[in-house]
Scaffold this motif. Structure first.
Motif, PDB file in Angstrom:
ATOM      1  N   GLU A  81      24.374  56.981  23.079  1.00 11.83           N
ATOM      2  CA  GLU A  81      24.217  57.984  24.113  1.00 11.83           C
ATOM      3  C   GLU A  81      23.640  59.273  23.552  1.00 11.83           C
ATOM      4  O   GLU A  81      22.868  59.951  24.185  1.00 11.83           O
ATOM      5  CB  GLU A  81      25.587  58.298  24.744  1.00 11.83           C
ATOM      6  CG  GLU A  81      26.034  57.316  25.778  1.00 11.83           C
ATOM      7  CD  GLU A  81      25.190  57.434  27.032  1.00 11.83           C
ATOM      8  OE1 GLU A  81      23.949  57.274  26.919  1.00 11.83           O
ATOM      9  OE2 GLU A  81      25.750  57.662  28.085  1.00 11.83           O
TER      10      GLU A  81
ATOM     11  N   SER B 133      33.426  74.602  36.770  1.00 14.16           N
ATOM     12  CA  SER B 133      33.468  73.147  36.879  1.00 14.16           C
ATOM     13  C   SER B 133      33.293  72.735  38.333  1.00 14.16           C
ATOM     14  O   SER B 133      33.756  73.423  39.249  1.00 14.16           O
ATOM     15  CB  SER B 133      34.804  72.643  36.348  1.00 14.16           C
ATOM     16  OG  SER B 133      34.978  71.287  36.708  1.00 14.16           O
TER      17      SER B 133
ATOM     18  N   ASP C  63      34.517  69.941  39.242  1.00 15.23           N
ATOM     19  CA  ASP C  63      35.628  68.990  39.390  1.00 15.23           C
ATOM     20  C   ASP C  63      36.995  69.668  39.397  1.00 15.23           C
ATOM     21  O   ASP C  63      38.016  69.005  39.301  1.00 15.23           O
ATOM     22  CB  ASP C  63      35.620  67.986  38.217  1.00 15.23           C
ATOM     23  CG  ASP C  63      34.785  66.765  38.546  1.00 15.23           C
ATOM     24  OD1 ASP C  63      34.330  66.655  39.704  1.00 15.23           O
ATOM     25  OD2 ASP C  63      34.590  65.939  37.641  1.00 15.23           O
TER      26      ASP C  63
ATOM     27  N   TRP D  81      26.652  66.628  23.602  1.00 14.73           N
ATOM     28  CA  TRP D  81      27.971  66.064  23.837  1.00 14.73           C
ATOM     29  C   TRP D  81      28.030  64.569  23.589  1.00 14.73           C
ATOM     30  O   TRP D  81      29.081  64.000  23.505  1.00 14.73           O
ATOM     31  CB  TRP D  81      28.410  66.334  25.275  1.00 14.73           C
ATOM     32  CG  TRP D  81      28.267  67.762  25.620  1.00 14.73           C
ATOM     33  CD1 TRP D  81      29.136  68.761  25.301  1.00 14.73           C
ATOM     34  CD2 TRP D  81      27.191  68.362  26.318  1.00 14.73           C
ATOM     35  NE1 TRP D  81      28.642  69.949  25.777  1.00 14.73           N
ATOM     36  CE2 TRP D  81      27.472  69.738  26.401  1.00 14.73           C
ATOM     37  CE3 TRP D  81      26.005  67.874  26.887  1.00 14.73           C
ATOM     38  CZ2 TRP D  81      26.614  70.625  27.035  1.00 14.73           C
ATOM     39  CZ3 TRP D  81      25.160  68.754  27.512  1.00 14.73           C
ATOM     40  CH2 TRP D  81      25.460  70.112  27.580  1.00 14.73           C
TER      41      TRP D  81
ATOM     42  N   HIS E 110      27.214  62.557  32.995  1.00 16.88           N
ATOM     43  CA  HIS E 110      28.081  62.298  34.149  1.00 16.88           C
ATOM     44  C   HIS E 110      29.416  63.015  33.990  1.00 16.88           C
ATOM     45  O   HIS E 110      30.123  63.241  34.963  1.00 16.88           O
ATOM     46  CB  HIS E 110      28.338  60.791  34.311  1.00 16.88           C
ATOM     47  CG  HIS E 110      27.178  60.054  34.907  1.00 16.88           C
ATOM     48  ND1 HIS E 110      26.880  60.090  36.257  1.00 16.88           N
ATOM     49  CD2 HIS E 110      26.239  59.266  34.338  1.00 16.88           C
ATOM     50  CE1 HIS E 110      25.820  59.346  36.492  1.00 16.88           C
ATOM     51  NE2 HIS E 110      25.400  58.842  35.340  1.00 16.88           N
ATOM     52  N   GLN E 111      29.775  63.311  32.737  1.00 11.37           N
ATOM     53  CA  GLN E 111      31.077  63.936  32.482  1.00 11.37           C
ATOM     54  C   GLN E 111      30.998  65.445  32.687  1.00 11.37           C
ATOM     55  O   GLN E 111      29.953  66.053  32.488  1.00 11.37           O
ATOM     56  CB  GLN E 111      31.518  63.661  31.039  1.00 11.37           C
ATOM     57  CG  GLN E 111      31.652  62.179  30.711  1.00 11.37           C
ATOM     58  CD  GLN E 111      31.581  61.930  29.220  1.00 11.37           C
ATOM     59  OE1 GLN E 111      31.751  62.837  28.417  1.00 11.37           O
ATOM     60  NE2 GLN E 111      31.289  60.691  28.846  1.00 11.37           N
ATOM     61  N   ASP E 112      32.126  66.035  33.056  1.00 10.49           N
ATOM     62  CA  ASP E 112      32.259  67.491  33.141  1.00 10.49           C
ATOM     63  C   ASP E 112      31.162  68.162  33.962  1.00 10.49           C
ATOM     64  O   ASP E 112      30.453  69.054  33.464  1.00 10.49           O
ATOM     65  CB  ASP E 112      32.268  68.112  31.732  1.00 10.49           C
ATOM     66  CG  ASP E 112      33.301  67.468  30.837  1.00 10.49           C
ATOM     67  OD1 ASP E 112      34.386  67.143  31.356  1.00 10.49           O
ATOM     68  OD2 ASP E 112      33.019  67.275  29.642  1.00 10.49           O
TER      69      ASP E 112
ATOM     70  N   ASP F 132      25.965  64.057  37.808  1.00  8.19           N
ATOM     71  CA  ASP F 132      25.297  62.784  38.110  1.00  8.19           C
ATOM     72  C   ASP F 132      24.399  62.290  36.984  1.00  8.19           C
ATOM     73  O   ASP F 132      23.348  61.692  37.222  1.00  8.19           O
ATOM     74  CB  ASP F 132      24.469  62.908  39.402  1.00  8.19           C
ATOM     75  CG  ASP F 132      25.302  63.393  40.576  1.00  8.19           C
ATOM     76  OD1 ASP F 132      26.507  63.037  40.630  1.00  8.19           O
ATOM     77  OD2 ASP F 132      24.779  64.126  41.431  1.00  8.19           O
ATOM     78  N   GLY F 133      24.780  62.543  35.737  1.00  8.83           N
ATOM     79  CA  GLY F 133      23.980  62.055  34.620  1.00  8.83           C
ATOM     80  C   GLY F 133      22.749  62.891  34.332  1.00  8.83           C
ATOM     81  O   GLY F 133      21.893  62.492  33.546  1.00  8.83           O
TER      82      GLY F 133
ATOM     83  N   PHE G  65      26.101  60.496  29.283  1.00  5.02           N
ATOM     84  CA  PHE G  65      27.262  61.367  29.082  1.00  5.02           C
ATOM     85  C   PHE G  65      27.211  62.613  29.962  1.00  5.02           C
ATOM     86  O   PHE G  65      28.204  63.325  30.084  1.00  5.02           O
ATOM     87  CB  PHE G  65      27.428  61.745  27.612  1.00  5.02           C
ATOM     88  CG  PHE G  65      26.256  62.477  27.015  1.00  5.02           C
ATOM     89  CD1 PHE G  65      26.097  63.834  27.216  1.00  5.02           C
ATOM     90  CD2 PHE G  65      25.329  61.799  26.235  1.00  5.02           C
ATOM     91  CE1 PHE G  65      25.026  64.504  26.656  1.00  5.02           C
ATOM     92  CE2 PHE G  65      24.260  62.467  25.668  1.00  5.02           C
ATOM     93  CZ  PHE G  65      24.100  63.820  25.878  1.00  5.02           C
TER      94      PHE G  65
ATOM     95  N   ARG H 134      24.830  70.700  35.937  1.00  7.94           N
ATOM     96  CA  ARG H 134      25.070  69.427  35.249  1.00  7.94           C
ATOM     97  C   ARG H 134      25.900  68.539  36.154  1.00  7.94           C
ATOM     98  O   ARG H 134      27.028  68.886  36.528  1.00  7.94           O
ATOM     99  CB  ARG H 134      25.809  69.709  33.947  1.00  7.94           C
ATOM    100  CG  ARG H 134      26.018  68.498  33.082  1.00  7.94           C
ATOM    101  CD  ARG H 134      26.546  68.902  31.726  1.00  7.94           C
ATOM    102  NE  ARG H 134      27.962  69.173  31.717  1.00  7.94           N
ATOM    103  CZ  ARG H 134      28.539  70.260  31.205  1.00  7.94           C
ATOM    104  NH1 ARG H 134      27.795  71.200  30.673  1.00  7.94           N
ATOM    105  NH2 ARG H 134      29.835  70.422  31.222  1.00  7.94           N
TER     106      ARG H 134
END
Ligand SMILES: [Zn+2]
Length: 276
Positions: free
Chosen positions: A247, A50, A52, A242, A184-186, A211-212, A182, A209
Protein backbone atom coordinates in the motif's frame (compact mmCIF):
# COMPACT_ATOMS: atom_id res chain seq x y z
CA UNK A 1 12.77 25.80 4.25
CA UNK A 2 14.53 23.07 2.32
CA UNK A 3 15.21 19.91 4.31
CA UNK A 4 18.84 19.03 4.89
CA UNK A 5 20.50 15.93 3.48
CA UNK A 6 20.62 14.46 6.97
CA UNK A 7 16.91 15.07 7.62
CA UNK A 8 15.96 13.40 4.34
CA UNK A 9 18.26 10.49 5.12
CA UNK A 10 16.54 9.84 8.46
CA UNK A 11 13.03 10.15 6.99
CA UNK A 12 13.90 7.91 4.04
CA UNK A 13 15.30 5.28 6.40
CA UNK A 14 12.08 5.47 8.43
CA UNK A 15 10.08 4.78 5.26
CA UNK A 16 12.29 1.84 4.37
CA UNK A 17 11.68 0.40 7.85
CA UNK A 18 7.94 0.83 7.53
CA UNK A 19 8.02 -0.90 4.17
CA UNK A 20 9.29 -3.94 6.03
CA UNK A 21 12.92 -3.45 4.92
CA UNK A 22 12.05 -4.59 1.42
CA UNK A 23 14.57 -3.66 -1.25
CA UNK A 24 14.13 -1.85 -4.50
CA UNK A 25 12.36 1.30 -3.37
CA UNK A 26 15.29 3.40 -2.16
CA UNK A 27 14.84 6.16 -4.72
CA UNK A 28 11.12 6.37 -3.98
CA UNK A 29 11.79 6.48 -0.23
CA UNK A 30 14.22 9.33 -0.74
CA UNK A 31 11.87 11.22 -3.05
CA UNK A 32 8.87 10.73 -0.72
CA UNK A 33 10.85 11.82 2.31
CA UNK A 34 12.16 14.94 0.57
CA UNK A 35 8.68 15.80 -0.78
CA UNK A 36 7.00 15.49 2.58
CA UNK A 37 9.74 17.34 4.51
CA UNK A 38 9.67 20.12 1.93
CA UNK A 39 5.89 20.49 2.29
CA UNK A 40 6.11 20.69 6.07
CA UNK A 41 8.97 23.16 5.81
CA UNK A 42 6.49 25.51 4.14
CA UNK A 43 3.17 24.67 5.80
CA UNK A 44 1.63 23.94 9.17
CA UNK A 45 -1.90 22.68 9.88
CA UNK A 46 -4.32 25.24 11.33
CA UNK A 47 -7.57 23.25 11.29
CA UNK A 48 -8.38 19.56 11.09
CA UNK A 49 -11.69 17.77 11.47
CA UNK A 50 -12.40 14.06 11.27
CA UNK A 51 -15.36 13.06 9.11
CA UNK A 52 -15.90 10.07 11.42
CA UNK A 53 -16.07 11.80 14.80
CA UNK A 54 -19.86 12.03 15.05
CA UNK A 55 -21.73 15.24 15.78
CA UNK A 56 -19.44 18.28 15.54
CA UNK A 57 -20.94 21.73 14.89
CA UNK A 58 -18.58 24.62 14.20
CA UNK A 59 -19.44 28.25 14.91
CA UNK A 60 -22.41 27.51 17.15
CA UNK A 61 -21.76 30.44 19.50
CA UNK A 62 -24.19 33.16 20.58
CA UNK A 63 -22.84 35.88 18.25
CA UNK A 64 -22.70 33.96 15.02
CA UNK A 65 -23.18 35.42 11.59
CA UNK A 66 -23.11 33.93 8.10
CA UNK A 67 -19.51 33.62 6.88
CA UNK A 68 -20.59 34.52 3.34
CA UNK A 69 -23.23 37.29 3.62
CA UNK A 70 -22.38 38.37 7.20
CA UNK A 71 -26.02 38.43 8.26
CA UNK A 72 -27.07 37.31 11.75
CA UNK A 73 -29.86 34.97 12.89
CA UNK A 74 -31.93 38.11 13.58
CA UNK A 75 -31.76 39.04 9.90
CA UNK A 76 -32.07 35.71 8.15
CA UNK A 77 -33.10 32.13 8.92
CA UNK A 78 -30.17 29.74 9.43
CA UNK A 79 -31.89 26.35 9.67
CA UNK A 80 -29.98 23.26 10.75
CA UNK A 81 -26.15 23.15 10.74
CA UNK A 82 -24.87 22.58 7.24
CA UNK A 83 -22.31 19.82 6.46
CA UNK A 84 -18.76 20.98 5.64
CA UNK A 85 -18.25 18.18 3.10
CA UNK A 86 -21.16 17.50 0.73
CA UNK A 87 -22.55 14.03 1.38
CA UNK A 88 -21.04 13.78 4.90
CA UNK A 89 -23.20 14.75 7.85
CA UNK A 90 -20.41 15.86 10.22
CA UNK A 91 -18.64 18.12 10.83
CA UNK A 92 -21.24 20.79 10.13
CA UNK A 93 -21.21 24.57 10.47
CA UNK A 94 -23.80 26.87 12.02
CA UNK A 95 -22.28 29.86 10.19
CA UNK A 96 -23.93 29.56 6.77
CA UNK A 97 -27.43 31.01 6.46
CA UNK A 98 -30.36 29.37 4.72
CA UNK A 99 -30.44 31.93 1.92
CA UNK A 100 -26.79 31.41 0.98
CA UNK A 101 -27.43 27.68 0.86
CA UNK A 102 -30.46 27.98 -1.37
CA UNK A 103 -29.04 30.69 -3.62
CA UNK A 104 -25.68 29.17 -4.50
CA UNK A 105 -24.32 26.56 -2.07
CA UNK A 106 -26.76 23.69 -2.66
CA UNK A 107 -26.03 23.65 -6.43
CA UNK A 108 -22.27 23.62 -5.69
CA UNK A 109 -22.77 20.68 -3.32
CA UNK A 110 -24.65 18.71 -5.98
CA UNK A 111 -21.90 19.40 -8.51
CA UNK A 112 -19.22 18.36 -6.03
CA UNK A 113 -20.97 15.07 -5.28
CA UNK A 114 -21.15 14.29 -9.00
CA UNK A 115 -17.46 15.17 -9.38
CA UNK A 116 -16.45 13.02 -6.39
CA UNK A 117 -18.42 9.99 -7.64
CA UNK A 118 -16.90 10.28 -11.09
CA UNK A 119 -13.44 10.76 -9.61
CA UNK A 120 -13.74 7.47 -7.73
CA UNK A 121 -14.04 5.70 -11.08
CA UNK A 122 -11.89 7.94 -13.26
CA UNK A 123 -8.77 9.54 -11.74
CA UNK A 124 -8.65 12.08 -14.57
CA UNK A 125 -12.14 13.50 -14.08
CA UNK A 126 -11.87 17.24 -14.79
CA UNK A 127 -12.40 19.55 -11.85
CA UNK A 128 -15.32 21.86 -12.66
CA UNK A 129 -15.38 25.40 -11.32
CA UNK A 130 -18.49 24.54 -9.29
CA UNK A 131 -16.79 21.55 -7.62
CA UNK A 132 -13.71 23.71 -6.95
CA UNK A 133 -15.95 26.36 -5.36
CA UNK A 134 -17.65 23.72 -3.20
CA UNK A 135 -14.26 22.79 -1.72
CA UNK A 136 -13.32 26.46 -1.30
CA UNK A 137 -16.60 26.95 0.59
CA UNK A 138 -15.60 24.08 2.88
CA UNK A 139 -12.20 25.69 3.49
CA UNK A 140 -13.82 29.05 4.26
CA UNK A 141 -16.19 27.31 6.67
CA UNK A 142 -13.43 25.62 8.72
CA UNK A 143 -10.78 28.36 8.74
CA UNK A 144 -10.19 30.39 11.91
CA UNK A 145 -12.55 33.39 11.77
CA UNK A 146 -9.63 35.81 12.05
CA UNK A 147 -8.43 34.84 8.57
CA UNK A 148 -11.71 35.58 6.78
CA UNK A 149 -10.76 39.21 6.14
CA UNK A 150 -7.93 37.98 3.89
CA UNK A 151 -10.47 36.14 1.77
CA UNK A 152 -13.13 38.76 0.96
CA UNK A 153 -12.51 38.28 -2.78
CA UNK A 154 -12.65 34.49 -2.45
CA UNK A 155 -15.94 34.75 -0.52
CA UNK A 156 -17.41 36.90 -3.28
CA UNK A 157 -16.12 34.48 -5.94
CA UNK A 158 -17.46 31.37 -4.22
CA UNK A 159 -20.90 32.89 -3.68
CA UNK A 160 -21.25 34.14 -7.27
CA UNK A 161 -23.50 31.57 -8.98
CA UNK A 162 -22.32 32.63 -12.44
CA UNK A 163 -19.25 30.45 -13.03
CA UNK A 164 -18.66 31.69 -16.57
CA UNK A 165 -17.55 35.04 -15.25
CA UNK A 166 -14.96 33.42 -13.03
CA UNK A 167 -12.58 31.78 -15.46
CA UNK A 168 -10.05 34.60 -15.66
CA UNK A 169 -9.83 34.97 -11.89
CA UNK A 170 -8.39 31.55 -11.29
CA UNK A 171 -6.01 31.03 -14.19
CA UNK A 172 -3.53 28.31 -13.33
CA UNK A 173 -5.62 26.87 -10.52
CA UNK A 174 -5.37 23.13 -10.18
CA UNK A 175 -5.83 20.37 -7.68
CA UNK A 176 -3.89 17.26 -6.81
CA UNK A 177 -5.60 13.93 -6.24
CA UNK A 178 -3.80 11.19 -4.29
CA UNK A 179 -5.13 7.67 -4.38
CA UNK A 180 -4.33 4.66 -2.22
CA UNK A 181 -6.25 2.01 -0.32
CA UNK A 182 -5.04 3.29 3.03
CA UNK A 183 -6.67 6.66 2.30
CA UNK A 184 -9.97 4.97 3.17
CA UNK A 185 -8.87 5.27 6.79
CA UNK A 186 -9.30 8.37 8.95
CA UNK A 187 -11.37 10.53 6.58
CA UNK A 188 -10.81 14.20 7.39
CA UNK A 189 -10.61 17.77 6.18
CA UNK A 190 -7.42 19.69 6.96
CA UNK A 191 -6.36 23.25 6.29
CA UNK A 192 -2.67 24.19 6.02
CA UNK A 193 -1.26 27.68 6.21
CA UNK A 194 2.12 28.76 4.91
CA UNK A 195 4.74 29.34 7.56
CA UNK A 196 6.58 32.30 6.00
CA UNK A 197 4.56 35.18 4.56
CA UNK A 198 7.19 35.94 1.91
CA UNK A 199 7.24 32.37 0.66
CA UNK A 200 5.89 32.13 -2.94
CA UNK A 201 3.49 29.28 -2.18
CA UNK A 202 -0.32 29.61 -1.80
CA UNK A 203 -1.28 30.96 1.63
CA UNK A 204 -3.83 28.26 2.40
CA UNK A 205 -4.25 24.70 1.14
CA UNK A 206 -7.31 22.56 1.75
CA UNK A 207 -7.16 18.76 1.92
CA UNK A 208 -10.11 16.39 1.82
CA UNK A 209 -9.32 12.74 2.56
CA UNK A 210 -12.05 10.12 2.09
CA UNK A 211 -13.04 7.07 0.03
CA UNK A 212 -9.47 6.05 -0.79
CA UNK A 213 -8.65 9.50 -2.17
CA UNK A 214 -7.11 12.70 -0.90
CA UNK A 215 -7.64 15.92 -2.82
CA UNK A 216 -5.48 19.03 -2.37
CA UNK A 217 -6.62 22.48 -3.51
CA UNK A 218 -5.11 25.91 -2.87
CA UNK A 219 -7.63 28.51 -1.77
CA UNK A 220 -7.57 31.16 -4.52
CA UNK A 221 -7.79 34.96 -4.32
CA UNK A 222 -6.18 35.39 -0.94
CA UNK A 223 -5.21 39.02 -0.33
CA UNK A 224 -1.96 37.84 1.25
CA UNK A 225 -1.00 36.11 -2.00
CA UNK A 226 -1.16 39.50 -3.77
CA UNK A 227 1.84 40.56 -1.69
CA UNK A 228 3.95 38.10 -3.66
CA UNK A 229 4.22 40.81 -6.33
CA UNK A 230 3.92 38.63 -9.37
CA UNK A 231 6.53 36.08 -8.31
CA UNK A 232 5.50 32.74 -9.75
CA UNK A 233 3.72 30.64 -7.17
CA UNK A 234 5.02 27.13 -6.49
CA UNK A 235 2.49 24.38 -5.75
CA UNK A 236 4.00 21.87 -3.35
CA UNK A 237 2.80 18.28 -3.33
CA UNK A 238 2.38 15.93 -0.39
CA UNK A 239 3.68 12.42 -0.14
CA UNK A 240 1.15 10.20 1.62
CA UNK A 241 3.03 8.51 4.44
CA UNK A 242 0.48 6.37 6.22
CA UNK A 243 0.66 3.25 4.10
CA UNK A 244 2.73 0.18 4.72
CA UNK A 245 4.12 -2.55 2.51
CA UNK A 246 2.52 -2.69 -0.90
CA UNK A 247 0.00 0.00 0.00
CA UNK A 248 2.86 2.30 0.83
CA UNK A 249 4.26 2.26 -2.65
CA UNK A 250 0.78 2.34 -4.22
CA UNK A 251 0.12 5.92 -3.16
CA UNK A 252 0.40 8.28 -6.08
CA UNK A 253 -0.79 11.72 -7.18
CA UNK A 254 -2.45 13.05 -10.31
CA UNK A 255 -2.68 16.74 -11.11
CA UNK A 256 -6.07 17.97 -12.34
CA UNK A 257 -6.13 21.34 -14.06
CA UNK A 258 -9.41 23.16 -13.72
CA UNK A 259 -12.08 21.95 -16.11
CA UNK A 260 -9.60 20.29 -18.48
CA UNK A 261 -9.01 16.61 -19.06
CA UNK A 262 -5.44 15.45 -18.60
CA UNK A 263 -3.53 12.59 -20.13
CA UNK A 264 -2.53 9.69 -17.93
CA UNK A 265 1.00 10.19 -16.70
CA UNK A 266 3.25 8.63 -14.04
CA UNK A 267 2.70 10.31 -10.72
CA UNK A 268 6.37 10.65 -9.82
CA UNK A 269 7.06 12.90 -12.71
CA UNK A 270 4.06 15.10 -11.95
CA UNK A 271 4.88 15.42 -8.28
CA UNK A 272 8.53 16.26 -8.88
CA UNK A 273 7.60 18.89 -11.44
CA UNK A 274 5.33 20.53 -8.92
CA UNK A 275 7.80 20.32 -6.07
CA UNK A 276 10.75 21.71 -8.03
ZN1 LIG B 1 -25.54 33.95 4.18
Amino acid sequence: MRPSYHEIQIAAYDRWERRGHSHGGDANDWFDAETELTFFGHYRPIAEHSLDAGRVVLGDGPHRRCRFCERTPRQVDFGDPRPIVPGRRWPATAEICGECRGDWLDPLDQEFRRFWERLANDPHTPLSIAAFKAMAAGALAVMPAGLLSDFVDAIEWVSNPDHDLDDQLIVGAECLVYRAGFLHQDPAVTLYRRVDDDDPVPYLIYFLRADGMMIQVPLPMCLRDEDLDGRSVVHLARSPIWGTGFEYSAAHAVRLPLGVSVRRAPSRRIASAIAS
